[in-house]
Every structure is written in C-alpha cells, then in structure tokens.
Design a protein around this motif. Structure first.
Motif, PDB file in Angstrom:
ATOM      1  N   LYS A  47       0.823  -1.208   0.000  1.00 36.21           N
ATOM      2  CA  LYS A  47       0.000   0.000   0.000  1.00 36.21           C
ATOM      3  C   LYS A  47       0.863   1.266   0.000  1.00 36.21           C
ATOM      4  CE  LYS A  47      -3.753   2.513   2.251  1.00 36.21           C
ATOM      5  NZ  LYS A  47      -3.290   3.698   1.540  1.00 36.21           N
ATOM      6  N   GLU A  48       1.948   1.275   0.803  1.00 34.18           N
ATOM      7  CA  GLU A  48       2.810   2.472   0.859  1.00 34.18           C
ATOM      8  C   GLU A  48       3.464   2.736  -0.500  1.00 34.18           C
ATOM      9  OE1 GLU A  48       4.943   2.920   5.038  1.00 34.18           O
ATOM     10  OE2 GLU A  48       4.757   0.819   4.454  1.00 34.18           O
ATOM     11  N   ALA A  49       3.879   1.653  -1.161  1.00 31.70           N
ATOM     12  CA  ALA A  49       4.510   1.813  -2.470  1.00 31.70           C
ATOM     13  C   ALA A  49       3.479   2.284  -3.495  1.00 31.70           C
ATOM     14  CB  ALA A  49       5.132   0.495  -2.914  1.00 31.70           C
ATOM     15  N   ILE A  50       2.304   1.705  -3.425  1.00 31.49           N
ATOM     16  CA  ILE A  50       1.262   2.013  -4.407  1.00 31.49           C
ATOM     17  C   ILE A  50       0.758   3.451  -4.241  1.00 31.49           C
ATOM     18  CG2 ILE A  50      -1.140   1.425  -4.985  1.00 31.49           C
ATOM     19  CD1 ILE A  50      -0.145  -1.560  -4.487  1.00 31.49           C
ATOM     20  N   ASP A  51       0.742   3.932  -2.992  1.00 30.67           N
ATOM     21  CA  ASP A  51       0.287   5.306  -2.749  1.00 30.67           C
ATOM     22  C   ASP A  51       1.164   6.336  -3.450  1.00 30.67           C
ATOM     23  OD1 ASP A  51      -1.865   4.492  -1.318  1.00 30.67           O
ATOM     24  OD2 ASP A  51      -0.994   4.862   0.674  1.00 30.67           O
ATOM     25  N   VAL A  52       2.417   5.970  -3.709  1.00 34.45           N
ATOM     26  CA  VAL A  52       3.349   6.895  -4.367  1.00 34.45           C
ATOM     27  C   VAL A  52       3.039   7.010  -5.866  1.00 34.45           C
ATOM     28  CG1 VAL A  52       5.783   7.144  -5.047  1.00 34.45           C
ATOM     29  CG2 VAL A  52       5.208   6.418  -2.730  1.00 34.45           C
ATOM     30  N   ILE A  53       2.502   5.931  -6.451  1.00 31.20           N
ATOM     31  CA  ILE A  53       2.413   5.819  -7.909  1.00 31.20           C
ATOM     32  C   ILE A  53       1.668   6.973  -8.586  1.00 31.20           C
ATOM     33  CG2 ILE A  53       1.453   4.372  -9.775  1.00 31.20           C
ATOM     34  CD1 ILE A  53       2.553   1.947  -8.180  1.00 31.20           C
ATOM     35  N   PRO A  54       0.488   7.380  -8.077  1.00 26.11           N
ATOM     36  CA  PRO A  54      -0.206   8.483  -8.773  1.00 26.11           C
ATOM     37  C   PRO A  54       0.565   9.807  -8.738  1.00 26.11           C
ATOM     38  CG  PRO A  54      -1.728   7.257  -7.379  1.00 26.11           C
ATOM     39  CD  PRO A  54      -0.357   6.771  -7.037  1.00 26.11           C
ATOM     40  N   HIS A  55       1.542   9.942  -7.820  1.00 27.53           N
ATOM     41  CA  HIS A  55       2.299  11.208  -7.724  1.00 27.53           C
ATOM     42  C   HIS A  55       3.587  11.192  -8.547  1.00 27.53           C
ATOM     43  CE1 HIS A  55      -0.501  12.129  -4.595  1.00 27.53           C
ATOM     44  NE2 HIS A  55      -0.143  11.055  -3.928  1.00 27.53           N
ATOM     45  N   ILE A  56       3.893  10.025  -9.119  1.00 22.97           N
ATOM     46  CA  ILE A  56       5.199   9.891  -9.765  1.00 22.97           C
ATOM     47  C   ILE A  56       5.389  10.844 -10.934  1.00 22.97           C
ATOM     48  CG2 ILE A  56       6.357   8.304 -11.352  1.00 22.97           C
ATOM     49  CD1 ILE A  56       6.336   6.296  -9.255  1.00 22.97           C
ATOM     50  N   SER A  57       4.323  11.053 -11.717  1.00 29.05           N
ATOM     51  CA  SER A  57       4.509  11.908 -12.898  1.00 29.05           C
ATOM     52  C   SER A  57       4.835  13.351 -12.496  1.00 29.05           C
ATOM     53  CB  SER A  57       3.286  11.847 -13.807  1.00 29.05           C
ATOM     54  OG  SER A  57       2.135  12.147 -13.064  1.00 29.05           O
ATOM     55  N   LYS A  58       4.411  13.773 -11.296  1.00 35.29           N
ATOM     56  CA  LYS A  58       4.796  15.108 -10.794  1.00 35.29           C
ATOM     57  C   LYS A  58       6.305  15.180 -10.576  1.00 35.29           C
ATOM     58  CE  LYS A  58       0.869  16.460  -7.825  1.00 35.29           C
ATOM     59  NZ  LYS A  58       0.204  15.144  -7.702  1.00 35.29           N
ATOM     60  N   LEU A  59       6.871  14.103 -10.039  1.00 38.11           N
ATOM     61  CA  LEU A  59       8.290  14.107  -9.676  1.00 38.11           C
ATOM     62  C   LEU A  59       9.184  14.087 -10.912  1.00 38.11           C
ATOM     63  CD1 LEU A  59       8.387  11.336  -6.890  1.00 38.11           C
ATOM     64  CD2 LEU A  59       7.751  13.736  -6.678  1.00 38.11           C
ATOM     65  N   TYR A  60       8.723  13.416 -11.971  1.00 37.76           N
ATOM     66  CA  TYR A  60       9.610  13.173 -13.110  1.00 37.76           C
ATOM     67  C   TYR A  60       9.474  14.192 -14.225  1.00 37.76           C
ATOM     68  CZ  TYR A  60      11.589   9.165 -10.956  1.00 37.76           C
ATOM     69  OH  TYR A  60      12.298   8.382 -10.090  1.00 37.76           O
ATOM     70  N   ASP A  61       8.352  14.932 -14.259  1.00 41.77           N
ATOM     71  CA  ASP A  61       8.183  16.003 -15.246  1.00 41.77           C
ATOM     72  C   ASP A  61       8.224  15.525 -16.688  1.00 41.77           C
ATOM     73  OD1 ASP A  61       7.698  18.202 -13.756  1.00 41.77           O
ATOM     74  OD2 ASP A  61       9.786  18.723 -13.458  1.00 41.77           O
ATOM     75  N   GLU A  62       8.198  14.237 -16.915  1.00 43.57           N
ATOM     76  CA  GLU A  62       8.182  13.682 -18.270  1.00 43.57           C
ATOM     77  C   GLU A  62       7.655  12.258 -18.134  1.00 43.57           C
ATOM     78  OE1 GLU A  62      12.086  12.885 -19.990  1.00 43.57           O
ATOM     79  OE2 GLU A  62      12.977  12.835 -18.003  1.00 43.57           O
ATOM     80  N   PRO A  63       7.158  11.682 -19.211  1.00 40.84           N
ATOM     81  CA  PRO A  63       6.722  10.278 -19.101  1.00 40.84           C
ATOM     82  C   PRO A  63       7.967   9.423 -18.834  1.00 40.84           C
ATOM     83  CG  PRO A  63       5.918  11.297 -21.141  1.00 40.84           C
ATOM     84  CD  PRO A  63       6.931  12.227 -20.564  1.00 40.84           C
ATOM     85  N   PHE A  64       8.030   8.811 -17.680  1.00 45.83           N
ATOM     86  CA  PHE A  64       9.228   8.070 -17.279  1.00 45.83           C
ATOM     87  C   PHE A  64       8.776   6.746 -16.684  1.00 45.83           C
ATOM     88  CE2 PHE A  64      12.615   6.816 -14.418  1.00 45.83           C
ATOM     89  CZ  PHE A  64      13.740   7.026 -15.195  1.00 45.83           C
ATOM     90  N   ALA A  65       9.225   5.629 -17.267  1.00 42.84           N
ATOM     91  CA  ALA A  65       8.579   4.355 -16.936  1.00 42.84           C
ATOM     92  C   ALA A  65       9.529   3.248 -16.496  1.00 42.84           C
ATOM     93  CB  ALA A  65       7.758   3.881 -18.144  1.00 42.84           C
ATOM     94  N   ASP A  66      10.505   3.577 -15.663  1.00 36.63           N
ATOM     95  CA  ASP A  66      11.314   2.524 -15.057  1.00 36.63           C
ATOM     96  C   ASP A  66      10.715   2.283 -13.675  1.00 36.63           C
ATOM     97  OD1 ASP A  66      13.119   1.107 -13.521  1.00 36.63           O
ATOM     98  OD2 ASP A  66      14.878   1.968 -14.493  1.00 36.63           O
TER      99      ASP A  66
END
Length: 414
Positions: free
Chosen positions: A97-116
């Motif tokens: 759950k803790e890992a999954i909670d991060v997922i929707p915010h990831i695109s904010k952190l990376y500023d580009e489509p980043f899929a690793d």
C-alpha cells in the motif's frame, strides 16, 4: 580506453581498481552536511559502502528498503552486509500500500513520461535517507562500467545457440511457434503435464519470446529486442515511427566479444544517462537529497574501458574484477550473489491493487479521444496480462506512465 589496453596482471588490476575506487569515494564524502549511502546489498552499493567505511573513523549511515513479498526482498542481504562492515543501518519495510500510494504522484516528480518501475523504491529509499542525511552515495553506474547486466552474459550465448541455424530455417521456426496462440500452447503443455519439468511456468509466454528471438537476423536486433518494451512502437503510437537512436542503429558485429562491448557501450550512452541517472536524480531531488555516484568518476570509467572483457565477465559471472576488490572487505558468500535488481512485484499489483487506477487510464474511449495511442494493442496486452498467462508489466507500465503524465499535465476530464 580500448586503444591503450591495461598491461598488468589481474592482481595488479585489482589493486589499481581498489586505489581508484577509494579515491573516488573519498572525494564524494567531502561534505559539511550529514552524509550516508544507499545499500541494496548488491555488488555496486556494497563496494561503495565498504570503501566509505574503510576511510571513515566513525560508522557510515546506510539505508535500504524491503518489502514482505518473498523473492523481492533485498533488505536481509543489505543488513548482513551492513552488519559485516559495521555501518549504522536503517531499513524500512514498506507495505504494498505504501509503495502504491506513491504511484499516482510519480509523474509530478519526473516532469516527463518516465517508466522505469524501480523509480518507486528509489524514491522511497531517498525519502528514508533524507530523514537522517542530506547527501547520499549510490552504487549506480557499476553495471554499465563493469559488465553487470544479465544480457551481457546470456545475449551472446543466445546468439551463439541460434546463429548456427540458417536464417530461413529460423524464420520458419518462429512462424511455427507463432502459429498457435500462447493459450493453445498452454493447453498442449497441460496435456503433456507430468512429463515436463516442474519449473516451466507460462510455457506459452516463453515460446512466444523464443519466436521473437529466432526471427532476428543480426545481434544488434537482439540487443534492441532485449531493451525494448514494445517490439513495434509504430503500431502503438498513431502516425509514429521509431526515432533513430544509437540503440536502433544496426550493430553489424558477428564477433561476440565485440557484440558484448557494443552492448556495454550502448547502455553507457543511452540507458545510463536517460534512465538510471534520471531516475536517481529526480527521485532524490524530490525530497531535497543530493545523490552522488562515485562509480562514475571519469578515471574509473576510463580504466574500465582499458580492461579485457574477460576480466569483467568471467565464466558466466558478471563484474568479476569489481568482485575481486569487494572480496578484500566482505566474505565470499556476501559478494557472489546473483543480480536481483531493485524490483517491485508490479505484475501482481497490476492484477490487484492497481487494477482500478490502470483501467481508468487505459479506458478505450479515453485513449481514442486523446488521439495519441492506438488502443487495440494496449487492450490486447491488458487482457492477456489480466488472464495471468502473459506478463506484460513493462509494456503496460510505459503506457500507464505516459497516461498518468498526460493527466497530470492537461487536466483530462473525459
């Protein structure tokens, strides 16, 4: 580097590598703020931490994360390394759950489509370290420089095994394997049942992968197939064609030692700066942590290119020379471990806790109205993945990260 090969013995190379590593690590420890290191327990991060501790009066601070799911947990190994080297070690066990909670915010952190997908554990370990330190050393770069990826070992092996067959026969074999769907192959294998090795899971998936490899006609295409998530990106992106990157240019090399060197070179100029270092930089900067990569000191990179390939990959073992250095600091059982990678069980999460999030991003009407991607191959892969017969986590993750980034940046309300 290759034009001036190293003249000494393997023992002399080990001593020289030890000296260069020590100095590089020492330079990266200069800081007037609290400093620590990421420790996954793999060869690269263990080497960095060993050389930090060897040159530091007090125990170094090390950080790792793990999760309960068996087979994905490096934390136990990291803590054994930490205990042996005498570091002050912090490990955080995260729930899915803790890992999954991060997922929707990831695109904010990376500023580009980043899929690793290792962007998730990298962010979580950065967040953990930032509670204690403001600079952290990392083992990134070791795989590219010292020959650590599995494809360096088995890429040439696969090519050797298929290359003796004439091209025409290979293509017929590939067509035959492709003539039946994975589902049909599964049922054939189920009928053979007990006569098969127990370990053979998802035989249909494995046969399709074999068919893809058999159809290739030069080792450069094998490399591209190994590093691509979508085999035919033009079928996925409407009106798109694959841009010519160094990786997409053919490698006309039937000399296998040279083929491996070319793979290492391509990873160093593409995968390392465009994926690995972007991942590290954005994940750490998201929490205002400065990450440093001592294995990428230019003197180390130059030295590594002077070494014969057989000192990097020896008898099927990767990073041989780097392990020789690490053996001075850790017992063999802590240095001879197979590469695990910083993975999360994404394939299971897509079928479970991430299913709703994924299905809303992959909605067919939504994809059509956006007009970027062709829904057909995406939904086909989603259906196959949901059935459990194929594992399409990587191609699907690429699409999901693109869609998530798009949503973040254009406020789509379809």
């Amino acid at each position: 580097g290759m034009s001036e090969p190293f003249k000494g013995t393997p023992d002399e190379a080990t001593c020289e590598l030890d000296r260069l590593l020590r100095d590089s690590v020492k330079l990266r420890m200069l800081a007037d703020v609290p400093l620590g290191a990421f420790l996954s327990g793999g060869v690269d991060s263990s080497t960095v931490v060993a050389l930090m501790q060897a040159q530091n009066g007090s125990p170094v601070k090390t950080f790792s994360i793990g999760h309960q799911q068996i087979g994905y947990n490096e934390a136990a190994h990291a803590s054994a390394v930490a205990w042996h080297l005498g570091t002050v070690h912090t490990e955080l066990f995260i729930t899915p759950k803790e890992a999954i909670d991060v997922i929707p915010h990831i695109s904010k952190l990376y500023d580009e489509p980043f899929a690793d997908s290792s962007q998730i554990p990298t962010y979580l370990v950065s967040r953990l370290a930032r509670e204690d330190v403001t600079v952290s050393l990392s083992g990134d770069g070791g795989d590219e420089i010292f020959g650590g990826y599995n494809r360096y070992v088995w890429g040439p092996k696969v090519w050797r095994q298929i290359n003796w067959l004439p091209g025409a026969i290979r293509k017929i074999g590939a067509a035959a394997l492709n003539a039946l769907s994975p589902e049909v192959w599964e049922s054939v294998f189920q009928k053979l049942g007990r006569k098969l090795p127990k370990k053979l899971t998802h035989p249909g998936d494995k046969l399709q992968k074999l068919a893809e490899v058999l159809a290739l006609d030069d080792p450069g295409k094998l490399y591209l197939a190994l590093v691509s998530h979508w085999k035919d990106p033009a079928a996925l992106v409407l009106g798109g064609s694959e841009p010519l990157t160094p990786a997409a240019e053919p490698l006309y090399s039937h000399n296998l030692a040279h083929f491996t060197q070319q793979m290492i070179h391509l990873d160093t100029v593409t995968y390392l700066p465009d994926d690995i270092l972007v991942k590290l930089d954005r994940a750490s900067m998201a929490v205002s942590l400065e990450a440093r990569a001592p294995l990428l000191d230019h003197r180390l990179v130059e030295f590594a290119w002077q070494l014969p390939l057989s000192w990097k990959i020896r008898n099927g073992q990767s990073k041989w020379l780097l392990r020789q250095v690490l053996r001075k600091y850790l017992p063999d059982n802590l240095t001879n471990r197979a590469k695990m990678g910083f993975a999360i069980p994404l394939h299971d999460w897509l079928r479970g806790p991430l299913r709703d999030w994924s299905e809303s991003l992959l909605d067919e009407r939504r994809l059509r109205s956006e007009g970027f991607l062709n829904p057909h191959p995406i939904l086909q892969k989603w259906k196959e993945h949901m059935s459990g017969r194929r594992n399409w986590q990587y191609p699907l993750w690429g699409v999901l990260m693109f869609e998530s980034w798009l949503e973040e940046n254009k406020g789509f309300n379809g």
